[in-house]
Every structure is written in structure tokens, then in C-alpha cells.
Motif scaffolding. Structure first.
Motif, PDB file in Angstrom:
ATOM      1  N   LEU A 131       0.815  -1.220   0.000  1.00  0.00           N
ATOM      2  CA  LEU A 131       0.000   0.000   0.000  1.00  0.00           C
ATOM      3  C   LEU A 131       0.846   1.267   0.000  1.00  0.00           C
ATOM      4  N   ASN A 132       2.175   1.096   0.011  1.00  0.00           N
ATOM      5  CA  ASN A 132       3.115   2.230  -0.023  1.00  0.00           C
ATOM      6  C   ASN A 132       2.906   3.158   1.158  1.00  0.00           C
ATOM      7  N   LYS A 180      -2.243  12.084  -1.046  1.00  0.00           N
ATOM      8  CA  LYS A 180      -1.959  11.549  -2.383  1.00  0.00           C
ATOM      9  C   LYS A 180      -1.845  10.031  -2.334  1.00  0.00           C
ATOM     10  N   THR A 181      -1.172   9.514  -1.307  1.00  0.00           N
ATOM     11  CA  THR A 181      -1.055   8.060  -1.139  1.00  0.00           C
ATOM     12  C   THR A 181      -2.434   7.435  -1.000  1.00  0.00           C
ATOM     13  N   LEU A 182      -3.296   8.063  -0.205  1.00  0.00           N
ATOM     14  CA  LEU A 182      -4.653   7.553  -0.018  1.00  0.00           C
ATOM     15  C   LEU A 182      -5.418   7.555  -1.331  1.00  0.00           C
ATOM     16  N   PHE A 183      -5.320   8.642  -2.079  1.00  0.00           N
ATOM     17  CA  PHE A 183      -6.048   8.730  -3.350  1.00  0.00           C
ATOM     18  C   PHE A 183      -5.549   7.691  -4.352  1.00  0.00           C
ATOM     19  N   ASP A 184      -4.254   7.401  -4.338  1.00  0.00           N
ATOM     20  CA  ASP A 184      -3.707   6.343  -5.196  1.00  0.00           C
ATOM     21  C   ASP A 184      -4.302   4.989  -4.795  1.00  0.00           C
ATOM     22  N   LEU A 185      -4.425   4.774  -3.481  1.00  0.00           N
ATOM     23  CA  LEU A 185      -5.030   3.531  -2.996  1.00  0.00           C
ATOM     24  C   LEU A 185      -6.479   3.420  -3.463  1.00  0.00           C
ATOM     25  N   ILE A 186      -7.193   4.529  -3.382  1.00  0.00           N
ATOM     26  CA  ILE A 186      -8.603   4.534  -3.789  1.00  0.00           C
ATOM     27  C   ILE A 186      -8.736   4.192  -5.273  1.00  0.00           C
ATOM     28  N   ASN A 188      -6.713   2.393  -7.062  1.00  0.00           N
ATOM     29  CA  ASN A 188      -6.434   0.962  -7.198  1.00  0.00           C
ATOM     30  C   ASN A 188      -7.648   0.121  -6.806  1.00  0.00           C
ATOM     31  N   LEU A 189      -8.300   0.525  -5.735  1.00  0.00           N
ATOM     32  CA  LEU A 189      -9.487  -0.196  -5.275  1.00  0.00           C
ATOM     33  C   LEU A 189     -10.627  -0.082  -6.286  1.00  0.00           C
ATOM     34  N   LYS A 190     -10.795   1.100  -6.854  1.00  0.00           N
ATOM     35  CA  LYS A 190     -11.833   1.287  -7.881  1.00  0.00           C
ATOM     36  C   LYS A 190     -11.605   0.346  -9.061  1.00  0.00           C
ATOM     37  N   ASN A 191     -10.354   0.237  -9.474  1.00  0.00           N
ATOM     38  CA  ASN A 191     -10.025  -0.618 -10.612  1.00  0.00           C
ATOM     39  C   ASN A 191     -10.316  -2.089 -10.330  1.00  0.00           C
ATOM     40  N   LYS A 192     -10.359  -2.447  -9.050  1.00  0.00           N
ATOM     41  CA  LYS A 192     -10.680  -3.824  -8.660  1.00  0.00           C
ATOM     42  C   LYS A 192     -12.178  -4.021  -8.437  1.00  0.00           C
ATOM     43  N   GLY A 193     -12.976  -2.953  -8.682  1.00  0.00           N
ATOM     44  CA  GLY A 193     -14.423  -3.062  -8.542  1.00  0.00           C
ATOM     45  C   GLY A 193     -14.961  -2.743  -7.171  1.00  0.00           C
ATOM     46  N   VAL A 194     -14.086  -2.314  -6.251  1.00  0.00           N
ATOM     47  CA  VAL A 194     -14.535  -1.962  -4.899  1.00  0.00           C
ATOM     48  C   VAL A 194     -15.331  -0.661  -4.947  1.00  0.00           C
ATOM     49  N   GLY A 195     -16.445  -0.627  -4.236  1.00  0.00           N
ATOM     50  CA  GLY A 195     -17.236   0.590  -4.118  1.00  0.00           C
ATOM     51  C   GLY A 195     -16.841   1.339  -2.854  1.00  0.00           C
ATOM     52  N   ILE A 196     -16.668   2.650  -2.966  1.00  0.00           N
ATOM     53  CA  ILE A 196     -16.208   3.455  -1.830  1.00  0.00           C
ATOM     54  C   ILE A 196     -17.203   4.580  -1.562  1.00  0.00           C
TER      55      ILE A 196
END
Length: 501
Positions: A131-132, A180-186, A188-196
Motif C-alpha cells: 500500500l506504499n 496523495k497516497t490515499l487517493f492512489d489507494l482509492i 487501485n481499489l476502484k479498478n478492482k471493482g470496490v465501491g467506496i
């Protein structure tokens, strides 16, 4: 597969004396960031606590991936793939980062009795690296800054294979690089289909991170808008139901001849602060700016006696005083409103009246040591009215009020004590745009009444808007002082990044 991951319909919830939600609806798609906005008290956190099993709905229906579900508790929510990062940190301070992240899921041996500490730390290190995020798995959580504790919460939520992640004010205590780190994580999660579902009062964030915005007000659903087609002024208007006046600079002035009420000379602490010197004048709002970890909170805690001063002097109204503990500071008319109001400012399980009167209780006790309830009630009612605290009554528990109203209770507590020097540490953190304006107006009114205010804030527009003068810190030192007239975000950031060579 339907694009819709979650649907909540007709959700209602009541607490004693408060209708928190009334027929609220919300829907979330796969791979989407849905911003959920509204003033404090709009019902956002309550709705999310129902989704995560913390609260039970009074009525309404919840559909997950097209199937109607009941969520009886937090464990059930996690098993369904729903994780929440609460606005109030929910960590165990005496455990390590790794133990907090994998609490209840630790690798064990010997009939499940002994903790496999090495494996736990390795597993956590792998997750943090993925998760960097720069955290030490072995570090005790109580030793971390608020920002790093927030990151532990985020990692803990992400450690579950979640389909839905709710983030309640996740960036409130984060630096720009951490955001910025958090937004990068988000992403990545979106690309995996996770809803936030993303709850934030920072309007500028919503444009960057969200796909749609759902607006709530007074416990009701108002509207859902596509972010790319939406103007943030419209969102704010829907949130507050009224026009917010944006004042870019202080509404009052302080003359150079004004009386100096507080002077700090060469204040130093053994491990961090170095030769801190400044003055505070009567009726002045003195802003303290700097990046996370610059030492602003440490200065406040040292002045208030919460942290030990190794060198330096403090003068109040020209007279040197010794402040070794918070009680000494209060006796000298100094109040400190911590950035963590729930931990240090409030008794959440007690009512509004008790919270307001706690610091000045001796004023309401007679010679037989009986508390004069009627006199205290009058005082509390006066502050509820003058500070516009939204509560059904002064007997309402503090934990049931919104963040903005909780902050006003802390202010009322110190005003009841008649403190003349008020230190506000992140006074609007986690507070919506409407409540922010009320807090700003209140601070200006206090300054006009002759109160002297030190305001610590990580939001530069807030510092520029409110401060007569601005002290900038970096690495435990004061690196600059600016008048409001000469200050700009660029100048403040220049001083805030002047690290040691």
C-alpha cells in the motif's frame, strides 16, 4: 452482473429526543467513489453506522449485490465485505500497529494460545509495502501522531477483502503526501471493482476523488449529482440550505499598541521545540501554521502545562508565571481546546450541562458542598443559546450531538471558566462548511470581546481568513512571522518547508 453494488431505501433511525434519519436512500455502484456530504448532524455517520452494523435501522431495506440483507452487527458487515473507517479513531493504543491491523485474526500456535509475533509483523510489513505506507509494524499506536493513527485505521480496513469501504473524514489529519497516497489507494481499489463511500467536508477533495455526490440535510436525502457536471457552490447550497458568506480576511484589526497578554521567551523542550518566542495581544487571533509534525501542537501543550518545558519563560500580563501542569494554566486564565476533542475535551457519556460546567464546578457548589443545579442550568442554557448549540436539551448526552456542536460545548466549557487566553488546536477539523462559518463568527466575536486566541490550523485558507498575525513553524522551530496583510499561501509554505540544512 448489475452495476449496482448497494442500495439503501427508506432508512430511518431515532435516538432519544433526536430523529437522526427519515426515509433516507443511497445507492453505490461497483468501482465507484460516492461522496456523501452534509452538515454535521445531517445523518451521514448514522447512515454509515447502520450499513456497517454498528446501529440497527428502525425501518427501511438494504440490498447488497441485488440481495436483501440484514446487518445485525459489525462482524456480520465485515463478513459481507463492508468495512468502515470511522471519523473517531477506533484503535487500541497499547497494542502495536500490526496487532491493531490484524486484531482477532493474528497468526497463532500452540492450541491457538501463543501469538506468532514475527509472522504477524512480516504479514503487516508486506501489506504496508504493497500500500506504499511508511509505518513500523512493531511501533505502539499510542506513540504515533494522529495522522499515522489515521493511516493505521485505513490499512486495517483495507486488510479485509472488502467490496464496500466507507471512509468517514479519512484525510482530516493527513498531510498532502499522505492524501496523495490515499487517493492512489482509492484508484487501485476502484479498478478492482470496490465501491467506496467517501465522507468529507473538504469540497476540493470531492472534485478530485468522487464520481457522484449524494447530499443529506437534517436527516433526509436531498439529491445525488454527477461530480463532473456539478459546481461545488451548488453542493454547498444543497447541504446547508442557506447562503454561506465567504470572508477572505479577518473582520477586525489589532493595533500595535494593544496590550500584550501572553509572551513566550525561548521556550524549548528536550526532544523537539527550540527557542520558541512570540507575543499574543489582547483581542488578537494569532495563527500557527506549518506542516504536520512542525511542532504547533507541542507549543500549545507546553504552554498549557501538558508537556514539560525544559527551558524558557512564560509571561502573562507582564508577569512571569510557572506552568507545570494544566491546572496551573487554567488558574492563569489559559484554556486549551485539543485537536482531539473527543479524547481530551469532552465527557461523551455525560450530558451537555455537565460538560459545560465541569471546569467551573466550584462556582456552583455551596458551603455544604451541594451543587446548585438551578444556577448551573441557567449558565448552561445561556451558553447553548449564545453559541447556538443544537441540542434537544442540556440533558442530551454529548456523544449524540454532531461534531460542530460538540466543539461548541468545549468552547462553552472554557468560557464558563472565564479564560482570557484561548488556544484552539484545529478548531474546525471534521466540521462541515456551515458549522465552520459559525465557529469563525464565534472566534471573531470572542476577539472583539477582548479574548486573545491562538489558532492552530492545517488549512491555509482558514489561517489567512482568521489570523491577524501568523507564526510559521518547521521542525520544532519558528521559521517565520507574517502580518495578515503580507501573508499568502505561497509565503506560508515557503517558511513551512525551511528544514534544517
Amino acid at each position: 452482473m448489475s452495476a449496482q453494488l448497494l442500495r439503501m431505501e427508506g432508512i430511518s433511525k431515532s435516538f432519544p429526543g433526536v430523529k437522526a434519519l427519515s426515509k433516507v436512500r443511497l445507492d453505490l455502484n461497483y468501482g465507484e467513489v460516492l461522496a456523501l456530504v452534509g452538515e454535521n448532524g445531517a445523518g451521514k455517520s448514522t447512515l454509515m453506522k447502520i450499513l456497517s452494523g454498528v446501529y440497527q435501522k428502525d425501518e427501511g431495506e438494504i440490498y447488497l449485490e441485488g440481495n436483501k440483507v440484514e446487518i445485525p452487527n459489525a462482524k456480520a458487515a465485515q463478513e459481507m465485505g463492508i468495512s468502515i473507517i470511522h471519523q473517531e479513531l477506533n484503535l487500541m493504543p497499547d497494542l502495536t500497529v500490526a496487532q491493531n491491523i490484524f486484531i482477532g485474526r493474528e497468526p497463532r500456535t500452540g492450541f491457538n494460545f501463543f501469538l506468532k509475533e514475527k509472522e504477524l509483523n512480516e504479514k503487516t510489513a508486506e501489506l504496508l509495502e504493497k500500500l506504499n505506507i511508511n509505518l513500523n509494524p512493531k511501533e505502539t499506536v499510542s506513540d504515533l501522531t494522529v495522522a499515522k493513527q489515521q493511516m493505521v485505521e485505513i490499512v486495517k480496513a483495507l486488510s479485509y477483502n472488502a467490496k464496500i469501504i466507507v471512509m468517514d473524514e479519512p484525510t482530516a489529519a493527513l498531510t498532502e503526501s499522505e492524501i496523495k497516497t490515499l487517493f492512489d489507494l482509492i484508484e487501485n481499489l476502484k479498478n478492482k471493482g470496490v465501491g467506496i463511500i467517501y465522507i468529507s467536508h473538504r469540497m476540493e477533495e470531492l472534485k478530485v476523488i468522487s464520481d457522484r455526490i449524494t447530499v443529506m440535510r437534517d436527516g433526509q436525502y436531498i439529491d445525488t449529482l454527477y461530480t463532473k457536471d456539478t459546481d461545488m457552490k451548488k453542493v454547498i447550497s444543497l447541504m446547508v440550505g442557506r447562503h454561506i458568506q465567504d470572508e477572505s480576511r479577518p473582520t477586525t484589526t489589532v493595533s500595535k499598541e494593544a496590550e500584550t497578554v501572553l509572551e513566550v521567551k525561548n521556550l524549548s523542550t528536550k526532544n523537539f521545540l527550540e527557542n520558541i518566542s512570540f507575543t499574543l495581544k489582547k483581542g488578537e487571533i494569532l495563527g500557527f501554521a506549518g506542516l504536520m509534525g512542525a511542532g504547533r501542537t507541542e507549543v500549545a501543550r507546553a504552554i498549557f502545562g501538558a508537556d514539560k518545558i525544559d527551558e524558557g519563560q512564560i509571561f502573562i500580563n507582564g508577569k512571569e508565571v510557572k506552568i507545570n501542569k494544566p491546572e496551573d494554566a487554567v488558574k492563569h486564565g489559559i484554556a486549551y481546546l485539543s485537536e482531539d476533542r473527543k479524547r481530551y475535551g469532552l465527557m461523551l457519556e455525560m450530558d451537555v450541562n455537565s460538560n459545560i460546567l465541569i471546569s467551573s464546578l466550584s462556582n456552583y457548589v455551596n458551603w455544604l458542598t451541594f451543587v446548585n443545579d438551578s444556577k448551573g442550568y441557567v449558565t448552561s442554557e445561556e451558553y447553548v443559546k449564545s453559541l447556538k448549540i443544537k441540542t434537544p436539551s442540556i440533558k442530551q448526552l454529548a456523544k449524540n450531538l454532531s461534531g460542530g456542536n460538540q466543539q461548541k460545548i468545549v468552547i462553552a466549557k472554557w468560557l464558563a471558566k472565564n479564560c482570557d487566553i484561548l488556544i484552539f488546536d484545529e478548531p474546525t477539523r471534521g466540521i462541515d462548511v456551515g458549522a465552520k462559518t459559525e465557529i469563525y463568527q464565534l472566534l471573531n466575536e470572542l476577539a472583539q470581546q477582548g479574548k486573545s486566541i491562538i489558532m492552530i490550523s492545517s488549512e491555509l485558507p482558514e489561517i489567512l481568513r482568521m489570523s491577524h498575525r501568523i507564526i510559521v513553524m518547521c521542525e520544532g522551530r519558528i521559521t517565520g512571522e507574517l502580518t495578515n496583510e503580507e501573508a499568502s499561501q505561497e509565503k506560508i509554505m515557503d517558511y513551512a518547508t525551511r528544514t534544517r540544512s
